[in-house]
Enzyme design. Structure first.
Site, PDB file in Angstrom:
ATOM      1  N   GLU A 154      71.835  57.237 -21.028  1.00  0.00           N
ATOM      2  CA  GLU A 154      72.650  57.065 -22.385  1.00  0.00           C
ATOM      3  C   GLU A 154      71.595  59.295 -22.399  1.00  0.00           C
ATOM      4  OE1 GLU A 154      75.482  55.971 -23.559  1.00  0.00           O
ATOM      5  OE2 GLU A 154      75.105  53.887 -23.515  1.00  0.00           O
ATOM      6  N   LEU A 155      73.189  60.074 -21.671  1.00  0.00           N
ATOM      7  CA  LEU A 155      72.538  61.430 -21.952  1.00  0.00           C
ATOM      8  C   LEU A 155      72.859  62.122 -23.257  1.00  0.00           C
ATOM      9  CD1 LEU A 155      72.506  61.239 -18.039  1.00  0.00           C
ATOM     10  CD2 LEU A 155      70.832  60.298 -19.362  1.00  0.00           C
ATOM     11  N   GLU A 158      74.441  72.027 -24.054  1.00  0.00           N
ATOM     12  CA  GLU A 158      74.188  70.846 -25.017  1.00  0.00           C
ATOM     13  C   GLU A 158      73.365  72.623 -26.337  1.00  0.00           C
ATOM     14  OE1 GLU A 158      71.926  67.677 -24.944  1.00  0.00           O
ATOM     15  OE2 GLU A 158      72.577  66.454 -26.465  1.00  0.00           O
ATOM     16  N   LYS A 171      58.655  53.611 -22.648  1.00  0.00           N
ATOM     17  CA  LYS A 171      58.154  54.483 -22.238  1.00  0.00           C
ATOM     18  C   LYS A 171      58.605  55.382 -23.411  1.00  0.00           C
ATOM     19  CE  LYS A 171      57.861  58.768 -20.719  1.00  0.00           C
ATOM     20  NZ  LYS A 171      56.739  59.678 -22.505  1.00  0.00           N
ATOM     21  N   SER A 191      56.706  61.296 -25.497  1.00  0.00           N
ATOM     22  CA  SER A 191      55.420  61.650 -25.764  1.00  0.00           C
ATOM     23  C   SER A 191      55.270  62.288 -27.525  1.00  0.00           C
ATOM     24  CB  SER A 191      54.689  62.647 -25.334  1.00  0.00           C
ATOM     25  OG  SER A 191      55.002  62.444 -23.873  1.00  0.00           O
ATOM     26  N   CYS A 250      72.915  63.320 -29.836  1.00  0.00           N
ATOM     27  CA  CYS A 250      73.908  63.744 -28.633  1.00  0.00           C
ATOM     28  C   CYS A 250      75.390  62.785 -29.047  1.00  0.00           C
ATOM     29  CB  CYS A 250      72.527  62.215 -27.777  1.00  0.00           C
ATOM     30  SG  CYS A 250      73.629  60.556 -28.150  1.00  0.00           S
TER      31      CYS A 250
END
Ligand code: NAP
Length: 453
Positions: free
Chosen positions: A226-227, A357, A152, A155, A260
């Site tokens: 994994e943020l 962030e 997924k 979008s 990131c």
């Protein structure tokens, strides 16, 4: 779902979402494919993976253009991203068998060993910022390990998602070992809960990670997250300031600051603060923004207008609370989602630029007097992804890297980069688990103990 070019504002395409019965059918097919795929040998999988590597290199211009159009990355970075995807295909094609070979363990039994077995279909939820690389660093180890995958994607990059699915079959992989699901985030829960899905990996923001982890936990499925990150860079008194400023700015501006592992906070020794600030601001001010297809341009637009506006709000709120804007900090005229290179100082706790962030070309400067203070500022964050140290004293830097900085990786005298040979991942709210290297390919394996008496 629709893809909108963030430079021109033009709608590139509309994509209808898959219905729940379409999803169910695809997941069944991928599960069926798993039972055949897991029986293939490593050398057979390697052939397909090397085909994929070759196709990526042949088609890199065309593939890069899809990224540029959907999320605004400058073309030269998009081409480099495709080359990096080709590299990870060859890396796992060449090394997967070695990483997953049986491992003997000495016990009092006649024989005991570990056998690594694939677990089935892994669900990947991915972000738009590196729309090919993020998927390939899941796809290459997963398929080489004998797992199958469903994706997924974010979008706004459905064109990339569908093109990646097609590439897998152009490379000759058997039908349904990898499928793209065109769904919104509201459909993620049901996919994780589907009994034929065995694990989930998400790269994205902490809120998305928490939601996915909660669902995975509720059905006892493994997750890897994994943020985000707010990577600190320590510039010590003895650093090579020219090199440090150049590398810090390069890292801050990569992908228009939407990485990131971009350098985000610069924690600078008091004695050299003014000198470093001058060089840093000067280099940031030389960076240009414009059409991502123009080879002279440093950064393109941000990926979406709403993300650009959100970043500007973080900057203006910080300014209103007392931060100084040394450069940038405004919304340029026009329809494009541009944000100019921006530098802030006098940022203190309570301001968005201190805690959150900054996912765009915004650098924040801090001053420190003692190394303890530098480490305290660096670690005063919910994130723990990457970090950097610039200094001539490598032994001191290694101690700070190992014992001081709370991060999944620390680069000394360079900026953090992902590399298929090195494990990649974070601690704290930057997530858990590792991608890349031998650690990444083992995340979704059954580490099976076999003992013979
Ligand atoms: P995001 O909003 O979290 O989206 C990432 C993916 O998760 C998209 O596919 C998104 O789908 C989906 N998603 C969003 N909310 C969800 C939810 N509640 N439940 C399930 N799925 C959900 O993040 P982003 O803005 O696209 O990407 C930027 C973030 O990713 C930054 O924080 C960045 O640091 C992080 N990132 C981390 C790494 C790493 O390796 N650690 C690498 C790259 C990026 P929709 O698009 O449909 O909303």
């Amino acid at each position: 779902m629709q893809s909108i070019n963030p430079f021109s504002g033009e709608i590139i395409n509309h994509y209808p979402k898959y219905s729940s019965s379409e999803l169910e059918q695809i997941i069944r097919k991928v599960d069926y494919a798993f039972h055949l795929w897991k029986q293939t040998r490593f050398d057979e999988r390697s052939i397909y993976m090397k085909n994929l590597q070759a196709i990526l290199l042949i088609k890199k211009e065309e593939l890069a253009d899809i990224m540029v159009a959907e999320m605004g990355k400058v073309k030269r970075e998009a081409v480099a991203e495709i080359e990096k995807c080709a590299h990870i295909c060859s890396f796992y094609a060449n090394n997967a068998e070695e990483f997953l070979k049986n491992k003997p363990i000495s016990t009092e039994a006649y024989e005991s060993y570990i056998s690594y077995q694939p677990i089935g279909t892994v669900f990947a939820v991915m972000p738009w910022n590196f729309p090919f690389w993020q998927v390939f660093r899941f796809l290459a180890p997963a398929l080489m390990a004998g797992n199958t995958g469903v994706l997924k994607h974010a979008s706004n990059v459905s064109g990339c998602a569908l093109r990646i699915e097609k590439l897998v079959y152009e490379a000759g992989f058997p039908e349904n070992v990898f499928r793209t699901l065109l769904i919104g985030s509201e459909a993620v829960k049901a996919v994780i809960e589907n009994p034929l899905i065995k694990a989930v990996t998400l790269t994205g923001s902490a809120p998305a990670g928490k939601s996915v982890a909660a669902t995975a936990g509720s059905v006892l499925k493994k997750s890897v997250l994994e943020l985000g990150g707010s990577d600190p860079y320590l510039i010590l008194e003895d650093a090579d300031l020219e090199a440090a400023a150049r590398l810090c700015v390069s890292s801050r501006l990569l992908d228009a600051g939407q990485s990131c592992i971009g350098a985000k906070r610069f924690i600078i020794a008091d004695q050299i603060y003014d000198q470093f600030r001058l060089k840093f601001v000067s280099l940031m001010s030389q960076a240009t923004f414009g059409n991502p297809l123009d080879p002279q341009i440093t950064i393109g637009p941000l990926a979406r207008l709403d993300l650009r506006n959100q970043l500007h709000l973080q900057v203006t709120k910080s300014r209103d609370l007392g931060a100084t804007v040394l450069l940038g900090g405004y919304i340029p005229d026009g329809e494009s989602a541009f944000y100019p290179p921006t530098v802030l100082e006098h940022v203190t706790p309570g301001m968005p630029a201190y805690h959150e962030e900054m996912f765009g070309p915004v650098g924040v400067l801090f001053r420190f007097k003692t190394e303890e203070e530098a480490i305290q500022i660096a670690n005063d964050t919910v994130f723990g992804l990457g970090a950097g140290i610039f200094t001539a004293d490598i032994e001191k830097a290694k101690v700070l890297a190992e014992k001081g900085l709370e991060a999944g990786c620390v680069f000394i005298n360079d900026f953090v980069k992902s590399d298929p040979r090195l494990p990649f991942g974070g601690i704290k709210e930057s997530g858990y688990g590792r991608e890349l290297s031998e650690f990444g390919i083992r995340e979704f394996m059954n580490i099976k103990t076999i003992l013979v008496k």
